[in-house]
Design a protein around this motif. Structure first.
Motif, PDB file in Angstrom:
ATOM      1  N   UNK A   1       0.836  -1.204   0.000  1.00 37.79           N
ATOM      2  CA  UNK A   1       0.000   0.000   0.000  1.00 37.79           C
ATOM      3  C   UNK A   1       0.869   1.251   0.000  1.00 37.79           C
ATOM      4  N   UNK A   2       0.695   2.151  -0.966  1.00 35.62           N
ATOM      5  CA  UNK A   2       1.514   3.367  -1.023  1.00 35.62           C
ATOM      6  C   UNK A   2       1.101   4.393   0.025  1.00 35.62           C
ATOM      7  N   UNK A   3       2.073   5.195   0.423  1.00 34.15           N
ATOM      8  CA  UNK A   3       1.856   6.277   1.385  1.00 34.15           C
ATOM      9  C   UNK A   3       2.396   7.575   0.796  1.00 34.15           C
ATOM     10  N   UNK A   4       1.664   8.663   1.000  1.00 29.46           N
ATOM     11  CA  UNK A   4       2.200   9.993   0.711  1.00 29.46           C
ATOM     12  C   UNK A   4       2.048  10.820   1.975  1.00 29.46           C
ATOM     13  N   UNK A   5       3.163  11.084   2.641  1.00 27.08           N
ATOM     14  CA  UNK A   5       3.123  11.852   3.886  1.00 27.08           C
ATOM     15  C   UNK A   5       3.225  13.341   3.590  1.00 27.08           C
ATOM     16  N   UNK A   6       2.408  14.149   4.276  1.00 24.17           N
ATOM     17  CA  UNK A   6       2.516  15.599   4.115  1.00 24.17           C
ATOM     18  C   UNK A   6       3.511  16.240   5.059  1.00 24.17           C
TER      19      UNK A   6
END
Length: 395
Positions: free
Chosen positions: A119-124
């Protein structure tokens, strides 16, 4: 994090990950409790604003609806954060994560949950330099820049102000340690002196002993690399109470309206750095968020909107509701070439992609993902005057 292998690696990401559905669930994992809980409501609302914009356009994957599901990272409890992410993936069936926020829990979710499940993650907002080299199988991205850069920026600010001797306190976790190390390297390389660099623990009621040690070491300014709702604020309050320091140089975790509400003009003259953006994209986001009742000027709101927008556009580019589609296409939609896309133009972007065109998502933060899929980034140098944050410059 070898993103150049992403295209070939994508075929190994959950062959069963493509979902034929009317709904695509996106996890929004942030510290809704814990040391940055005053920041996360606006961050979560900003991410959900982007997803709502996509839904309202009616142009996403032939009517698929994006559904945000919130979970609490706590910011500091890696076990709790990993368990929350596991529930979202195995029970709720999310295909991507907008988050997490703090670096330690982000790294834990990545290694314990995201990578094993594809599962991909994009952290802000996870800014630890260590995340740049984490083993991620091409699944981790961030719209905030690494603290390897912020350490240099904060050191430059001190140099501009003619400050050559400081004491440093940092929160005792991955974020604080990484930030303190990058700051020390840059500050000392420029000829500055760090009299003492010492960690503090969050959640304590009394920081007088820590402040006493720093005061004994001396320094013109106390550099505070902590959290505004926890130990960072506690260290500043103890310094003010004892008269040990009256001016503070602060990192991004300290930028909070709640800090000003609690300490007000007592910290006038203090200053710091926080990832920020200016220009057409930032102005478009401010207007959009304000109209929706979201506090646009809070920390990491712009980065949160951009992270969620990238998830949606990447999935659209991949043509299916799947984790693999997101992971394989984030860099494609984030960077040139393509039609520049600003906040409020996500529907336009979806139509361009549907017609076989390319988009270059500029977003609220002038998005350009470099190297291991992270933002190059700019910073706001601010000073506190009359109990309010005022911009000095952008760096």
């Amino acid at each position: 994090m070898k993103k150049w292998l992403l295209a070939s690696a994508a075929t190994t990401l959950l062959a069963a990950g493509a979902v034929h559905a009317e709904e695509a669930k996106i996890g929004v994992i942030l510290g809704f409790t814990g040391p940055i809980e005053s920041l996360t409501p606006s961050m979560g609302a900003s991410a959900e604003l982007a997803l709502k914009e996509v839904n309202d356009s009616g142009a996403f994957l032939e009517g698929v609806t994006l559904t945000p599901l919130r979970a609490d990272s706590t910011c500091v409890d890696s076990a709790a954060a990993s368990a929350a992410a596991e529930r979202l993936i195995t029970t709720d069936g999310i295909v991507a994560i907008m988050g997490a926020d703090c670096s330690g829990v982000t790294g834990a979710i990545l290694s314990n949950v995201a990578v094993p499940n594809g599962v991909p993650m994009i952290s802000p907002s996870a800014t630890s330099p260590a995340l740049s080299s984490a083993e991620d199988n091409g699944l981790f991205f961030r719209t905030s820049p690494s603290d390897a850069r912020q350490g240099e920026v904060l050191a430059n600010i001190l140099g501009e102000r003619g400050i050559s001797s400081v004491a440093v306190t940092y929160t005792n976790n991955d974020y604080g340690k990484g930030f303190a190390d990058s700051f020390a390297a840059a500050f000392e390389a420029a000829g500055g002196e760090i009299t003492l660099s010492a960690p503090h623990e969050d959640g304590k009621g009394d920081y007088s002993a820590e402040i006493g040690a720093l005061a004994s070491a001396g320094g013109d300014v106390l550099v505070v690399l902590g959290y505004s709702d926890q130990g960072g604020k506690g260290m500043i309050q103890a310094a003010l109470d004892t008269g040990a320091f009256d001016t503070f140089a602060m990192g991004d975790g300290m930028y909070s309206d709640a800090l000003l509400a609690d300490l007000g003009t007592d910290i006038d003259g203090s200053f710091g750095s926080v990832p920020w953006a200016e220009g057409e994209g930032a102005e478009a986001f401010n207007a959009l968020a304000t109209e929706a009742g979201v506090t646009a000027e809070s920390s990491y709101t712009r980065e949160s909107y951009d992270a969620a927008a990238l998830i949606a556009l990447a999935m659209m580019k991949g043509g299916e509701v799947s984790s693999a589609a997101v992971a394989a296409n984030v860099l494609d939609v984030a960077n040139a070439p393509g039609e520049p896309i600003l906040p409020g133009e996500l529907g336009k972007a979806l139509k361009i992609i549907a017609e076989g065109g390319d988009v270059d998502y500029v977003g609220a933060t002038n998005v350009e993902l470099v190297g291991p899929g992270e933002a190059a980034g700019t910073y706001r140098y601010y000073e506190i005057k009359d109990g309010a944050f005022e911009t000095v410059s952008f760096q």
